[in-house]
Scaffold this motif. Structure first.
Motif, PDB file in Angstrom:
ATOM      1  N   LYS A 268      -1.242  -0.441   3.146  1.00 45.53           N
ATOM      2  CA  LYS A 268      -0.687  -0.822   4.443  1.00 45.53           C
ATOM      3  C   LYS A 268       0.252  -2.024   4.313  1.00 45.53           C
ATOM      4  O   LYS A 268       1.300  -2.081   4.968  1.00 45.53           O
ATOM      5  CB  LYS A 268      -1.812  -1.120   5.417  1.00 45.53           C
TER       6      LYS A 268
ATOM      7  N   CYS B  73      -9.961  -2.072  -0.206  1.00 45.59           N
ATOM      8  CA  CYS B  73      -8.917  -2.874  -0.856  1.00 45.59           C
ATOM      9  C   CYS B  73      -7.658  -2.048  -1.096  1.00 45.59           C
ATOM     10  O   CYS B  73      -6.538  -2.510  -0.857  1.00 45.59           O
ATOM     11  CB  CYS B  73      -9.438  -3.441  -2.175  1.00 45.59           C
TER      12      CYS B  73
ATOM     13  N   SER C 200      -6.730   0.615   0.565  1.00 49.26           N
ATOM     14  CA  SER C 200      -6.121   0.902   1.863  1.00 49.26           C
ATOM     15  C   SER C 200      -5.329  -0.297   2.369  1.00 49.26           C
ATOM     16  O   SER C 200      -4.216  -0.145   2.898  1.00 49.26           O
ATOM     17  CB  SER C 200      -7.205   1.279   2.871  1.00 49.26           C
ATOM     18  N   THR C 201      -5.895  -1.489   2.216  1.00 51.75           N
ATOM     19  CA  THR C 201      -5.205  -2.706   2.657  1.00 51.75           C
ATOM     20  C   THR C 201      -3.907  -2.902   1.893  1.00 51.75           C
ATOM     21  O   THR C 201      -2.870  -3.247   2.476  1.00 51.75           O
ATOM     22  CB  THR C 201      -6.119  -3.923   2.469  1.00 51.75           C
ATOM     23  N   ARG C 202      -3.947  -2.667   0.571  1.00 50.31           N
ATOM     24  CA  ARG C 202      -2.733  -2.818  -0.237  1.00 50.31           C
ATOM     25  C   ARG C 202      -1.662  -1.817   0.191  1.00 50.31           C
ATOM     26  O   ARG C 202      -0.479  -2.160   0.289  1.00 50.31           O
ATOM     27  CB  ARG C 202      -3.061  -2.651  -1.721  1.00 50.31           C
TER      28      ARG C 202
END
Length: 241
Positions: free
Chosen positions: A38, A32, A34-36
């Protein structure tokens, strides 16, 4: 016994395949986060492009619209992910969405309202769509000329050549740009990093550099630029601006 067998099998080469206790909550939290990160990166990068390329985008859109009004066609090309982006761009210009769905790809980062006027399709060809032609040219004349040879056969003065390259150094894209320039075509380039060789010696008429070292962020931002360019070109073609 093989080297792999002596060292404990495949797990010795790929230790991450070995069974081990997993903290699933920690893994999900890391994903989560990492997604934020990116998502934040691409939003920030897209926002930066508004100031960096706004005037050039408008000028390029006017030049492209003038070319299309005079009967010009769009030829788009690239390699790998840039090839699929080029195909998407060609489809966008050749078969644009209906006005109700034609919303700029960067509506969240730039104040471009949804279109209400009719859209106009233009002739557009992605140069990597014909596998037989692509492999024939690669085999017979070399991969570095697969796009240039097609432009030599199909291109004419007043057409538009759009090349996408994350590095700006793809030989076949550079050769195609040179061929397009020789034929009096309007050249548009989208690159990443610092622009690479494509940014040197005024190789293209309109160059859009995405200042990032991440291939993923570069390609995401490039397709955004393409959508904005299409939106602006449509506004000129339909007389909105």
């Amino acid at each position: 016994m093989s080297a792999v067998g002596e060292s404990g099998g495949i797990e010795a080469l790929y230790p991450f395949l070995a069974p081990a206790p997993v903290d699933r909550e920690a893994v999900v939290a890391d994903l989560c986060a990492s997604t934020r990160r990116k998502a934040d990166e691409i939003v920030a990068l897209r926002r930066s492009l508004v100031a960096l390329h706004a005037e050039r985008l408008v000028a390029c859109a006017r030049a492209m619209a003038a070319a299309f009004n005079a009967g010009g066609r769009l030829f788009a090309f690239g390699n790998g992910g840039s090839s699929t982006d080029a195909q998407a761009v060609a489809q966008l210009f050749a078969a644009p969405p209906e006005p109700a769905h034609a919303v700029a790809a960067v509506a969240s980062v730039t104040p471009v309202p949804a279109r209400a006027e009719p859209v106009r399709a233009v002739a557009a060809v992605p140069l990597a769509q014909d596998v037989a032609l692509l492999t024939a040219l690669s085999n017979d004349v070399g991969y570095e000329l697969v796009f240039a040879r097609q432009l030599a056969a199909l291109g004419r003065r007043g057409d538009v050549a759009m090349g996408l390259s994350t590095s700006g150094g793809s030989a076949n894209v550079l050769n195609a740009m040179a061929e397009a320039s020789r034929r009096g075509m309007l050249t548009v380039g989208l690159v990443g990093y610092d622009g690479g060789p494509m940014a040197q010696e005024d190789r293209v008429a309109y160059l859009f550099v995405v200042p990032s070292a991440s291939v993923h962020r570069i390609q995401e931002a490039q397709i955004t630029l393409c959508h904005v360019l299409w939106e602006l070109t449509q506004r000129v073609l339909t007389g909105e601006t």
